[in-house]
Design a protein around this motif. Structure first.
Motif, short mmCIF file in Angstrom:
data_model
loop_
_atom_site.label_atom_id
_atom_site.label_comp_id
_atom_site.label_asym_id
_atom_site.label_seq_id
_atom_site.Cartn_x
_atom_site.Cartn_y
_atom_site.Cartn_z
N GLY A 78 0.82 -1.21 0.00
CA GLY A 78 0.00 0.00 0.00
C GLY A 78 0.85 1.26 0.00
N HIS A 79 1.90 1.25 0.81
CA HIS A 79 2.82 2.39 0.86
C HIS A 79 3.49 2.60 -0.50
N GLU A 80 3.94 1.51 -1.12
CA GLU A 80 4.61 1.62 -2.42
C GLU A 80 3.65 2.07 -3.51
N VAL A 81 2.41 1.61 -3.47
CA VAL A 81 1.42 2.08 -4.44
C VAL A 81 1.15 3.57 -4.22
N GLY A 82 1.04 3.98 -2.96
CA GLY A 82 0.87 5.40 -2.66
C GLY A 82 2.01 6.23 -3.21
N ARG A 83 3.23 5.74 -3.03
CA ARG A 83 4.40 6.45 -3.56
C ARG A 83 4.32 6.55 -5.08
N ALA A 84 3.98 5.44 -5.75
CA ALA A 84 3.91 5.43 -7.21
C ALA A 84 2.82 6.37 -7.74
N LEU A 85 1.73 6.50 -6.98
CA LEU A 85 0.64 7.39 -7.38
C LEU A 85 0.85 8.84 -6.92
#
Length: 193
Positions: A78-85
Motif C-alpha cells: 500500500g505504501h509503495e502504491v501510494g508512492r507510485a501514485l
C-alpha cells in the motif's frame, strides 16, 4: 509485468512455498505466497507497485485521493502504491477484531480511495476493509492486490485488479485430502484464523 514474471519474482526470493499451510482465512492450502519476502527488497516492491497501478485504468487512477490498506500484509505494498501514485497511504488495523483507522489516520467524507492488499484468498478482509472505509464516509473506487488466489472469481462490489491470479486449491478442516492432512501445519500469516 506478466503473471509468469510475477511468479518468477516470488520464486527468486523463496516466497512461493509448498507444504501444509493454515491461511488467514482459516482454510488450508499446499501452497503459500509469502508477500513479505517479495516486498522486503525495496526495488522489487517499487517495481511491483508500479506494475500494479498500471493494471488500473488511467481515469480511475486520476480520481484516487488516498491509498488504504489493511494491516498487516497490505501495509508495505500500500505504501509503495501510494508512492507510485503520489498519494498518501494509510492503513486500517483490527485492535478489537474490527477494522478501524488509528494513529491519527482519517478519511474525509467523499474522499476517493484505492484499497490495496498483498494477497486475497476469500475477499473477507477486503470486504471488511471496504466497509470500514465506507463507514468513514469515503468511497472505494477500486481494489487491487499483488495476488488474487480466487483466480479472477472475486467480487468485492468494486473493480478489482491483480498482478497475478492463481488457483491453488484451499480446503476447510473437514475437506483436507489425506496427503495434506499427513503434513505438519504451518501458520505463516499475520492473523489468527
Amino acid at each position: 509485468m506478466t503473471e509468469e514474471e510475477v511468479l518468477s519474482e516470488f520464486r527468486s526470493c523463496h516466497a512461493l512455498l509448498e507444504g501444509h499451510f493454515l491461511l488467514s482465512s482459516g482454510r488450508h492450502s499446499a501452497h503459500y505466497l509469502q508477500c513479505a519476502r517479495v516486498l522486503m527488497d525495496p526495488e522489487r516492491a517499487s517495481r511491483m507497485a508500479a506494475a500494479l497501478i498500471h493494471m488500473i485504468p488511467r481515469e480511475t487512477r486520476q480520481k484516487i485521493d488516498k491509498v488504504v490498506s489493511p494491516a498487516m500484509g497490505g501495509v508495505i505494498i500500500g505504501h509503495e502504491v501510494g508512492r507510485a501514485l503520489g498519494k498518501e497511504a494509510i492503513f486500517l488495523e483490527r485492535p478489537t477484531g474490527t477494522f478501524e483507522l488509528r494513529r491519527g489516520f482519517a478519511l474525509r467524507p467523499g474522499e476517493r480511495v484505492l484499497l490495496v492488499e498483498d494477497v486475497i484468498t476469500t475477499g473477507l478482509s477486503s470486504r471488511e476493509a471496504i466497509a470500514a472505509v465506507h463507514g468513514s464516509g469515503a468511497e472505494v473506487l477500486a481494489a487491487c492486490a499483488l495476488v488474487d488466489r480466487t483466480a479472477g472469481q472475486l467480487d468485492l462490489g468494486v473493480p478489482f485488479y491483480s498482478l497475478v491470479a492463481v488457483n491453488f486449491p484451499t480446503y476447510a478442516d473437514e475437506e483436507l485430502p489425506p496427503e495434506l492432512a499427513a503434513r505438519p501445519v504451518e501458520k505463516p500469516g499475520s492473523r489468527k484464523a
